[in-house]
Design an enzyme around this catalytic site. Structure first.
Site, PDB file in Angstrom:
ATOM      1  CG  MET A 138      -1.994  -1.097   1.127  1.00  5.31           C
ATOM      2  SD  MET A 138      -3.496  -0.755   2.074  1.00  5.31           S
ATOM      3  CE  MET A 138      -2.850  -0.578   3.720  1.00  5.31           C
ATOM      4  CB  ALA A 147       3.957   4.475   3.335  1.00  4.85           C
ATOM      5  CG  HIS A 150       7.160  -2.146   1.992  1.00  3.81           C
ATOM      6  ND1 HIS A 150       6.951  -1.068   2.817  1.00  3.81           N
ATOM      7  CD2 HIS A 150       5.982  -2.808   1.939  1.00  3.81           C
ATOM      8  CE1 HIS A 150       5.704  -1.064   3.235  1.00  3.81           C
ATOM      9  NE2 HIS A 150       5.088  -2.115   2.720  1.00  3.81           N
ATOM     10  CD  GLN A 164      -5.997  -3.739   2.793  1.00  2.00           C
ATOM     11  OE1 GLN A 164      -6.007  -4.303   1.694  1.00  2.00           O
ATOM     12  NE2 GLN A 164      -4.936  -3.754   3.591  1.00  2.00           N
ATOM     13  CE  LYS A 204       4.097  -4.981  11.625  1.00  4.10           C
ATOM     14  NZ  LYS A 204       2.753  -4.864  11.044  1.00  4.10           N
ATOM     15  CG  ASP A 205       0.891  -7.657   7.919  1.00  2.69           C
ATOM     16  OD1 ASP A 205       0.334  -7.040   8.838  1.00  2.69           O
ATOM     17  OD2 ASP A 205       1.690  -7.123   7.133  1.00  2.69           O
ATOM     18  CB  VAL A 223      12.419  -6.071   8.562  1.00  2.00           C
ATOM     19  CG1 VAL A 223      13.565  -5.095   8.806  1.00  2.00           C
ATOM     20  CG2 VAL A 223      12.737  -6.983   7.381  1.00  2.00           C
ATOM     21  CB  SER A 269       4.333  -1.069  10.908  1.00  4.79           C
ATOM     22  OG  SER A 269       3.026  -0.642  10.532  1.00  4.79           O
TER      23      SER A 269
END
Length: 305
Positions: free
Chosen positions: A52, A54, A59, A83, A171-172, A198, A207
């Site tokens: 998404m 940022a 990433h 979402q 992480k998700d 990470v 995040s």
């Protein structure tokens, strides 16, 4: 999802180095499925990193992992309205597209897909992908409809980009699990690769929402990783001991200034995301979600019992 080392500590994975021949290349930017279709024949074995935007070091680690396994890498940048709940941060979610494109160039990305909302959802989205039982617990309970939105946009991205592989951050962890299940159950033919969490030097999982935290809020938020570490260190005591150790850390954090308000702490089966019984043996995930100020954070650590 952070990995656990032999001493039971949370690894803070360093980002993989950029592949020198590709780094600095300006990626092609596509904004419609038609533009993607024109690019696709020359991309060979293609890996997709859905984001998404940022973009942060997490990433970049996904992109580096993707480049190791594919001929070409595509990154999608799309803030998906499906979402976000009515009281969530869709309008204030960061959208630094120019900086994201620069980051993609630095990481040697071949294609960036940055569609408009009207391109992804040209009308009312009447048909969505439902996650079943896995999507109704934990994150699904606290964010009703969240996983429907995630799976719907991921399915559409797979259809438009036509990747051979797709990379998601562990992480998700619950998101990764439901995406894997969707691909398996619907026979989508895309290999799903999970990449370990990470962490910043202080232990906080990276995040985009970390930017919302004030310095004092960030200090309080470190209780999430400390609770996971305490649970991991207690893994030899079984599920009851793991949860007790983690709860003790979070209970103390609830009285901090600012306080940590826990949505859930659970030890779940790694495949089904159902809470494990006291005599469980096998792969599990210790998951936590909490709010610090106005910011909601999630984290987890995998354990083998």
């Amino acid at each position: 999802m952070s990995e656990q080392d032999p001493q039971g500590r949370l690894n803070q994975q360093d980002p993989a180095p950029a592949r020198t021949p590709a780094a600095g290349r300006t990626p092609a930017v596509a904004r419609t499925p038609e533009e993607l279709a024109r690019l696709r024949p020359g991309l060979g074995r293609l890996a997709l990193v859905p984001t998404m935007g940022a973009l942060h070091i997490g990433h970049r680690t996904l992109i580096a992992a993707a480049r190791e396994q594919a001929d070409s890498v595509a990154v999608s940048i799309f803030v998906n309205p499906l979402q976000f709940g009515p009281n969530e941060d869709f309008d204030r979610y960061p959208r630094p597209l120019d900086a994201d494109l620069a980051a993609c160039a630095e990481e040697g990305v071949d294609v960036v897909y940055a569609p408009a909302v009207e391109t992804m959802y040209p009308g009312e989205q009447m048909v969505t992908v439902h996650p079943g039982r896995m999507g109704g617990v934990l994150e699904g309970e606290f964010r009703p409809g969240f996983f429907d939105g995630v799976l719907t946009v991921v399915a559409k991205l797979f259809h438009m980009v036509r990747p051979d592989l797709a990379f998601f951050g562990q992480k998700d962890a619950q998101q990764l699990a439901v995406v894997r299940r969707m691909v398996r159950d619907l026979g989508m033919g895309v290999a799903i690769v999970g990449v370990p969490t990470v962490r910043d030097p202080d232990g906080l999982a990276t995040s985009s929402r970390n930017a919302y935290l004030s310095p004092k809020e960030r200090e309080s938020a470190l209780a999430l990783s400390r609770a996971l570490l305490a649970g991991a260190d207690a893994s030899v005591t079984g599920p009851v001991g793991i949860l007790s150790a983690a709860r003790a850390v979070l209970a103390a954090a609830a009285t901090a200034a600012p306080p940590v308000s826990v949505d859930y702490l659970a030890l779940v089966d790694a495949q089904s995301f159902t809470e494990v019984p006291g005599d469980f043996r096998g792969d599990a995930v210790l998951v936590v979600a909490a709010r610090v100020g106005e910011t909601r954070l999630i984290d987890n650590v995998p354990l083998t019992l």
